[in-house]
Structures are given as structure tokens and as C-alpha cells.
Scaffold this motif. Structure first.
Motif, PDB file in Angstrom:
ATOM      1  N   GLY A   1      -9.565   5.095  -9.487  1.00 47.63           N
ATOM      2  CA  GLY A   1     -10.603   4.154  -9.911  1.00 47.63           C
ATOM      3  C   GLY A   1     -10.405   2.818  -9.230  1.00 47.63           C
ATOM      4  O   GLY A   1      -9.455   2.643  -8.462  1.00 47.63           O
ATOM      5  N   ALA A   2     -11.287   1.864  -9.502  1.00 44.81           N
ATOM      6  CA  ALA A   2     -11.164   0.534  -8.907  1.00 44.81           C
ATOM      7  C   ALA A   2      -9.817  -0.077  -9.295  1.00 44.81           C
ATOM      8  O   ALA A   2      -9.482  -0.139 -10.474  1.00 44.81           O
ATOM      9  CB  ALA A   2     -12.308  -0.348  -9.386  1.00 44.81           C
ATOM     10  N   PRO A   3      -9.013  -0.486  -8.312  1.00 47.10           N
ATOM     11  CA  PRO A   3      -7.662  -0.948  -8.636  1.00 47.10           C
ATOM     12  C   PRO A   3      -7.629  -2.346  -9.252  1.00 47.10           C
ATOM     13  O   PRO A   3      -8.388  -3.226  -8.871  1.00 47.10           O
ATOM     14  CB  PRO A   3      -6.955  -0.950  -7.278  1.00 47.10           C
ATOM     15  N   GLU A   4      -6.728  -2.516 -10.229  1.00 42.36           N
ATOM     16  CA  GLU A   4      -6.336  -3.841 -10.687  1.00 42.36           C
ATOM     17  C   GLU A   4      -4.931  -4.054 -10.177  1.00 42.36           C
ATOM     18  O   GLU A   4      -4.138  -3.103 -10.132  1.00 42.36           O
ATOM     19  CB  GLU A   4      -6.333  -3.900 -12.204  1.00 42.36           C
ATOM     20  N   TYR A   5      -4.598  -5.281  -9.817  1.00 38.68           N
ATOM     21  CA  TYR A   5      -3.260  -5.501  -9.265  1.00 38.68           C
ATOM     22  C   TYR A   5      -2.884  -6.968  -9.353  1.00 38.68           C
ATOM     23  O   TYR A   5      -3.744  -7.837  -9.516  1.00 38.68           O
ATOM     24  CB  TYR A   5      -3.220  -5.052  -7.794  1.00 38.68           C
ATOM     25  N   SER A   6      -1.589  -7.222  -9.250  1.00 40.61           N
ATOM     26  CA  SER A   6      -1.091  -8.576  -9.019  1.00 40.61           C
ATOM     27  C   SER A   6       0.110  -8.422  -8.094  1.00 40.61           C
ATOM     28  O   SER A   6       0.660  -7.322  -7.973  1.00 40.61           O
ATOM     29  CB  SER A   6      -0.693  -9.249 -10.331  1.00 40.61           C
ATOM     30  N   TYR A   7       0.501  -9.502  -7.424  1.00 43.03           N
ATOM     31  CA  TYR A   7       1.621  -9.351  -6.490  1.00 43.03           C
ATOM     32  C   TYR A   7       2.407 -10.638  -6.359  1.00 43.03           C
ATOM     33  O   TYR A   7       1.917 -11.713  -6.700  1.00 43.03           O
ATOM     34  CB  TYR A   7       1.121  -8.889  -5.116  1.00 43.03           C
ATOM     35  N   PHE A   8       3.617 -10.502  -5.896  1.00 41.73           N
ATOM     36  CA  PHE A   8       4.417 -11.679  -5.545  1.00 41.73           C
ATOM     37  C   PHE A   8       5.405 -11.280  -4.450  1.00 41.73           C
ATOM     38  O   PHE A   8       5.648 -10.093  -4.218  1.00 41.73           O
ATOM     39  CB  PHE A   8       5.141 -12.239  -6.779  1.00 41.73           C
TER      40      PHE A   8
ATOM     41  N   LYS B   1      10.335  -8.986   8.040  1.00 40.59           N
ATOM     42  CA  LYS B   1      10.027 -10.414   8.229  1.00 40.59           C
ATOM     43  C   LYS B   1       9.288 -10.918   7.004  1.00 40.59           C
ATOM     44  O   LYS B   1       8.717 -10.138   6.257  1.00 40.59           O
ATOM     45  CB  LYS B   1       9.100 -10.587   9.446  1.00 40.59           C
ATOM     46  N   GLN B   2       9.270 -12.239   6.841  1.00 39.89           N
ATOM     47  CA  GLN B   2       8.443 -12.826   5.786  1.00 39.89           C
ATOM     48  C   GLN B   2       6.998 -12.794   6.251  1.00 39.89           C
ATOM     49  O   GLN B   2       6.701 -13.205   7.365  1.00 39.89           O
ATOM     50  CB  GLN B   2       8.836 -14.282   5.558  1.00 39.89           C
ATOM     51  N   VAL B   3       6.127 -12.316   5.389  1.00 37.69           N
ATOM     52  CA  VAL B   3       4.713 -12.280   5.795  1.00 37.69           C
ATOM     53  C   VAL B   3       3.830 -12.821   4.674  1.00 37.69           C
ATOM     54  O   VAL B   3       4.206 -12.816   3.512  1.00 37.69           O
ATOM     55  CB  VAL B   3       4.233 -10.852   6.154  1.00 37.69           C
ATOM     56  N   ASP B   4       2.655 -13.296   5.070  1.00 41.17           N
ATOM     57  CA  ASP B   4       1.611 -13.672   4.121  1.00 41.17           C
ATOM     58  C   ASP B   4       0.625 -12.524   4.051  1.00 41.17           C
ATOM     59  O   ASP B   4      -0.220 -12.383   4.928  1.00 41.17           O
ATOM     60  CB  ASP B   4       0.875 -14.935   4.619  1.00 41.17           C
ATOM     61  N   PRO B   5       0.718 -11.690   3.019  1.00 40.68           N
ATOM     62  CA  PRO B   5      -0.144 -10.516   3.012  1.00 40.68           C
ATOM     63  C   PRO B   5      -1.600 -10.880   2.732  1.00 40.68           C
ATOM     64  O   PRO B   5      -1.875 -11.891   2.079  1.00 40.68           O
ATOM     65  CB  PRO B   5       0.413  -9.679   1.851  1.00 40.68           C
ATOM     66  N   VAL B   6      -2.503 -10.084   3.267  1.00 42.48           N
ATOM     67  CA  VAL B   6      -3.925 -10.208   2.935  1.00 42.48           C
ATOM     68  C   VAL B   6      -4.284  -8.929   2.178  1.00 42.48           C
ATOM     69  O   VAL B   6      -4.157  -7.835   2.727  1.00 42.48           O
ATOM     70  CB  VAL B   6      -4.793 -10.340   4.201  1.00 42.48           C
ATOM     71  N   ILE B   7      -4.687  -9.077   0.916  1.00 45.24           N
ATOM     72  CA  ILE B   7      -4.923  -7.898   0.078  1.00 45.24           C
ATOM     73  C   ILE B   7      -6.388  -7.860  -0.342  1.00 45.24           C
ATOM     74  O   ILE B   7      -6.944  -8.867  -0.755  1.00 45.24           O
ATOM     75  CB  ILE B   7      -4.013  -7.929  -1.177  1.00 45.24           C
ATOM     76  N   GLN B   8      -7.014  -6.707  -0.169  1.00 50.45           N
ATOM     77  CA  GLN B   8      -8.412  -6.589  -0.578  1.00 50.45           C
ATOM     78  C   GLN B   8      -8.677  -5.246  -1.244  1.00 50.45           C
ATOM     79  O   GLN B   8      -8.023  -4.252  -0.947  1.00 50.45           O
ATOM     80  CB  GLN B   8      -9.340  -6.796   0.623  1.00 50.45           C
TER      81      GLN B   8
ATOM     82  N   TYR C   1      13.054  -8.615   3.063  1.00 49.71           N
ATOM     83  CA  TYR C   1      12.061  -9.360   2.291  1.00 49.71           C
ATOM     84  C   TYR C   1      11.195  -8.345   1.550  1.00 49.71           C
ATOM     85  O   TYR C   1      11.023  -7.222   2.004  1.00 49.71           O
ATOM     86  CB  TYR C   1      11.234 -10.242   3.230  1.00 49.71           C
ATOM     87  N   ARG C   2      10.673  -8.758   0.403  1.00 45.59           N
ATOM     88  CA  ARG C   2       9.947  -7.793  -0.406  1.00 45.59           C
ATOM     89  C   ARG C   2       8.587  -8.310  -0.844  1.00 45.59           C
ATOM     90  O   ARG C   2       8.437  -9.497  -1.180  1.00 45.59           O
ATOM     91  CB  ARG C   2      10.769  -7.418  -1.650  1.00 45.59           C
ATOM     92  N   LEU C   3       7.625  -7.431  -0.815  1.00 47.07           N
ATOM     93  CA  LEU C   3       6.318  -7.715  -1.402  1.00 47.07           C
ATOM     94  C   LEU C   3       6.199  -6.757  -2.582  1.00 47.07           C
ATOM     95  O   LEU C   3       6.308  -5.541  -2.409  1.00 47.07           O
ATOM     96  CB  LEU C   3       5.199  -7.467  -0.383  1.00 47.07           C
ATOM     97  N   VAL C   4       6.038  -7.333  -3.776  1.00 42.96           N
ATOM     98  CA  VAL C   4       6.003  -6.518  -4.993  1.00 42.96           C
ATOM     99  C   VAL C   4       4.571  -6.489  -5.515  1.00 42.96           C
ATOM    100  O   VAL C   4       3.964  -7.546  -5.725  1.00 42.96           O
ATOM    101  CB  VAL C   4       6.952  -7.103  -6.054  1.00 42.96           C
ATOM    102  N   ILE C   5       4.045  -5.293  -5.692  1.00 41.34           N
ATOM    103  CA  ILE C   5       2.671  -5.171  -6.194  1.00 41.34           C
ATOM    104  C   ILE C   5       2.707  -4.422  -7.527  1.00 41.34           C
ATOM    105  O   ILE C   5       3.274  -3.331  -7.613  1.00 41.34           O
ATOM    106  CB  ILE C   5       1.764  -4.407  -5.194  1.00 41.34           C
TER     107      ILE C   5
END
Ligand SMILES: [Zn+2]
Length: 437
Positions: free
Chosen positions: A46-53, A108-115, A61-65
Motif C-alpha cells: 500500500g501507499a508507504p508511510e515512513y520517517s528517517y534519520f 559516505k555521508q549522503v543527503d538522501p532524496v526520498i519520494q 554511515y547509516r540511513l535509518v528508515i
């Protein structure tokens, strides 16, 4: 009142006994590393709900969703990352039961773009995570922008679609994106084997590039021509044959309007000449208009050369270059064409397009066409231009020694260049004159 009480009690009991029911499911995870980024796609029920940091204190380095009320239906052990940037995808304990916490381990450290993307054609609900940064090992066969030499005619080759976008799909499941990448690579190899030319692959693997970005990439490397390779698709299996598309007049005018608003791109298109700041934009308009006329006229001419070669090896859908308003054909800085190599939705052509032999033939035809165009119209400063400048038609009274003297070269060099066994030359004979020694 008692009945109401009983009802409440039952509800409480049910909630206690049943496991927490997740509202959503992660059905699949796909990764698309490219030279500029890694795209991670979560296919959702279904349509995803999410948050991240992000956690950037230490390596990795970690991106947590966090996906609230979502279960994971993917075996992460079987996911293999080919990305230089993204080393691992794993889970971690979520804050709330019934939720899923995904951890992307990054180099690497990244600035993710999430859509969030809604269902479309073959895809359902998706969460798309773009991680900017070089992610693909360098392909030894493909030239990078730094490898390009000024004296060679530069062809930017754009293999259509890629990654999430398969393009048209044949009746037995062949993806357009796979076929066109093979043709593009074969074409690049032929061009790079030509001492006067070099190829730059806008897409060198299975990833997606924004349509508007493709011609910009060609402009940035100052390509002399952009060739976009596609395979056609239709809703019925009958149509077949190849066709070539070039920039239409109408689209060109729209692009011109947009360009005049964008000083930075304008300067790129004018070949580094800074855009003129003035009130009526008149000079810019004149310069762009000249550059656009050139791009359109030469695009059509080059397309004709390629078409002539293509029709010797495959059936044509259209016998003349066609005009279209397509995002990939919007450069006013250089000629561009889009080659539809055939209909992948036609069962016969699908089989042809899958065969290595036919892919090679298509690449060879495009190469020959492009080459004959640039032999006739060599860009200034390239080897082709130098070669052309020193062709000589023998006139009465001329001999090899006279010519060698005039062109500051030697009799032996002229003989070698033209495969001459004797020193006798005829009036009207065309000789190639090598560069001065
Ligand atoms: Zn296509």
C-alpha cells in the motif's frame, strides 16, 4: 449495559490475543547503482508511510528508515549490493511492535532524496530512496569525460530507459532497456576503434537517468552529436521497422524560450561564450537561433545518413527522418537524433533485437552513417577536418615531388598514405595529403 460491558471485554481480549496486524508490507527491495547515485526502491503493498534519520558519527554511515505498522516480506540475506556507496541493507529493532526499521549502511555521508511513487504501469506503490554519490565501478570499456580528446569527433550515445524504467516490453518478455544498452555498447566500441572518433555513453549500465538530464550530459562533454537508441513499442503486434526522429521546429522554439530564461545553460549552449546581459535579449536570441538552426539542420542531415545505412540491414517503419517533440532531442548546442531500432512488440523483430548478430548490424549501420556525416562535415579542429583540408585533386603538370614540396611532406609519405606502388599520378586523381612531417 451489561451487554455493552461484555462487548468491550471481548474487544480488549481480542486485541490482547491477536498479534498486531501490520497495515502495509514491504514486498521487495531493488537497488540501481549508477555513476552518480544509488537508487533503492521499496515495493510496497500500500501507499508507504515512513520517517528517517541519519547516523553519521562513525563508519559505516547509516540511513535509518522507519515504516510504521509495516511488515517486511523480503529476505535481506539474498540482497546483494553492487553499489560502491551502499554496502548493506539490514533491519534493526523498531520502536513500535509491528513496524519495520530498515538500516542502509553507507560508505559516505549522503543527503538522501526520498519520494513516494504511486502505482504506475508495471509497478505498484513504491518508496524511492536516492543516495547521491558515485556508486558504479568504472567500466573499462566506456570512456569517462576526462578521457575525451579534443581532436576526435565526440558522439554521445544515450541508451534509452534503464533501471526502474524497462521501456517497451516484447511478447516474450524482452526489455527495451536491455536491448538498447547492448546496441549502444557495440556502437561505442566501433566508434572508439575509429582513430578519428570517440564515444561517450550517457548510460553505461542498468540505471535510470532523468530524460531532461540526458541531453545536458551530452552538452557538458561538448559532444558533436547525440544519438539516443530505442526500440519501438505498440499496443498491437503488427507494426514493425526502424525509424529516426529529430527535433521538431515547435519544440525547438519552446526550448529557445526556456534557454533565454536560463543564463547558465545559455552560456553552455553558446560554447562558453557568456550570455549577454541586455534588456531585450536580442543578441542572445540571435546567437541561440543560429545555433538551433544549425542543430536542427545538421541533425536532419546526419539522420538521413544513418537512415541510408539502416535500411540496408533492416526493414524501415518510416523512410524519412521524423520530427518530434521529445525531451532527449532538445539540445540546441549540437545535432541530435533518436533511433528506433525496430518494434520490440512485434514477435519477429523482438527475436531479431535479442540476437547479438542483429545488434552488431544495427550498431554498424549507425556508426557508418554517423561517420559519413562527419567525413562530409567535420567539426573544426578535429582530425576529420585536418584530413579533409589536405585532400588534393591532381592537376596538369603536377607530380608527387611538386606536391610533397607544396604540402611540406615527403613523396614516400604521400605514397604510403594513398597506397601507391608507383610515383606516376593522373590528372583528376584524388590524393590524401598527410600532415607536414
Ligand atoms: Zn524507448
Amino acid at each position: 449495559m451489561q451487554r455493552f460491558f461484555a462487548k468491550v471485554m471481548t474487544l480488549v481480549l481480542v486485541a490482547f490475543v491477536l498479534p498486531v496486524q501490520a497495515a502495509n508490507t514491504i514486498k521487495n527491495i531493488r537497488m540501481w547503482p549508477s555513476p552518480d547515485n544509488t537508487r533503492v526502491v521499496f515495493d510496497m503493498a500500500g501507499a508507504p508511510e515512513y520517517s528517517y534519520f541519519s547516523l553519521n558519527q562513525s563508519h559505516p554511515y547509516r540511513l535509518v528508515i522507519d515504516f510504521p505498522s509495516t511488515e517486511l516480506n523480503v529476505n535481506l540475506e539474498q540482497l546483494e549490493s553492487k553499489s560502491l556507496l551502499l554496502s548493506k541493507i539490514r533491519t534493526s529493532t523498531p520502536k513500535l511492535p509491528g513496524s519495520t526499521r530498515i538500516v542502509l549502511e553507507l560508505d559516505k555521508q549522503v543527503d538522501p532524496v526520498i519520494q513516494v511513487l504511486p502505482p504506475q504501469q508495471m509497478h505498484g506503490h513504491r518508496l524511492v530512496v536516492d543516495l547521491p554519490g558515485a556508486s558504479l565501478k568504472r567500466d573499462a570499456a566506456a570512456l569517462s569525460a576526462d578521457d575525451l580528446q579534443e581532436r576526435k569527433v565526440t558522439i554521445a550515445i544515450d541508451a534509452g530507459h534503464g533501471g526502474e524504467d524497462p521501456g517497451s516490453i516484447g511478447p516474450s518478455g524482452t526489455y527495451e532497456k536491455d536491448v538498447v544498452l547492448k546496441v549502444a555498447r557495440a556502437l561505442a566500441k566501433m566508434i572508439n576503434d575509429d582513430p578519428g572518433m570517440q564515444a561517450y555513453l550517457i548510460r553505461s549500465d542498468d540505471y535510470y537517468i532523468n530524460l531532461n538530464e540526458r541531453p545536458r550530459k551530452a552538452e557538458r562533454i561538448k559532444a558533436d552529436l547525440l544519438v539516443s537508441v530505442h526500440a519501438d513499442g505498440f499496443t498491437s503486434p503488427q507494426p514493425r521497422g526502424a525509424s529516426i526522429w529529430v527535433l521538431s521546429n515547435r519544440r525547438a522554439s519552446t526550448e529557445m524560450g526556456r534557454l533565454l530564461e536560463n543564463k547558465e545553460r545559455l552560456s553552455d549552449v553558446l560554447g562558453g561564450v557568456p550570455a549577454v546581459e541586455n534588456e531585450d535579449n536580442f543578441l542572445n536570441e540571435t546567437l541561440i537561433s543560429m545555433s538551433m538552426d544549425h542543430a536542427m539542420a545538421s541533425g536532419y542531415e546526419a539522420a538521413n545518413d544513418v537512415l541510408r545505412e539502416l535500411k540496408q540491414i533492416t526493414r524501415m517503419h518510416k523512410s524519412k527522418p521524423q520530427h518530434a517533440s521529445l525531451a532527449v532531442l532538445t539540445s540546441t548546442a549540437m545535432p541530435s537524433m533518436l533511433v528506433e531500432t525496430g518494434f520490440i512488440t512485434n514477435p519477429t523483430e523482438e527475436q531479431l533485437l535479442r540476437s547479438n548478430q542483429h545488434q552488431q548490424k544495427l550498431a554498424r549501420a549507425i556508426y557508418q552513417g554517423v561517420r559519413s556525416y562527419f567525413m562530409r562535415r567535420p567539426p573544426d579542429g578535429t582530425m576529420f577536418a585536418n584530413n579533409r583540408a589536405s585532400r588534393h585533386v591532381v592537376r596538369s603538370g603536377e607530380s608527387l615531388s611538386i606536391l610533397a614540396q607544396r604540402y611540406n611532406t615527403s613523396i614516400a609519405a604521400i605514397k604510403a598514405r594513398n597506397n601507391l606502388n608507383s610515383s606516376v599520378i593522373q590528372i583528376g586523381q584524388v590524393l590524401e595529403i598527410p600532415s607536414p612531417e
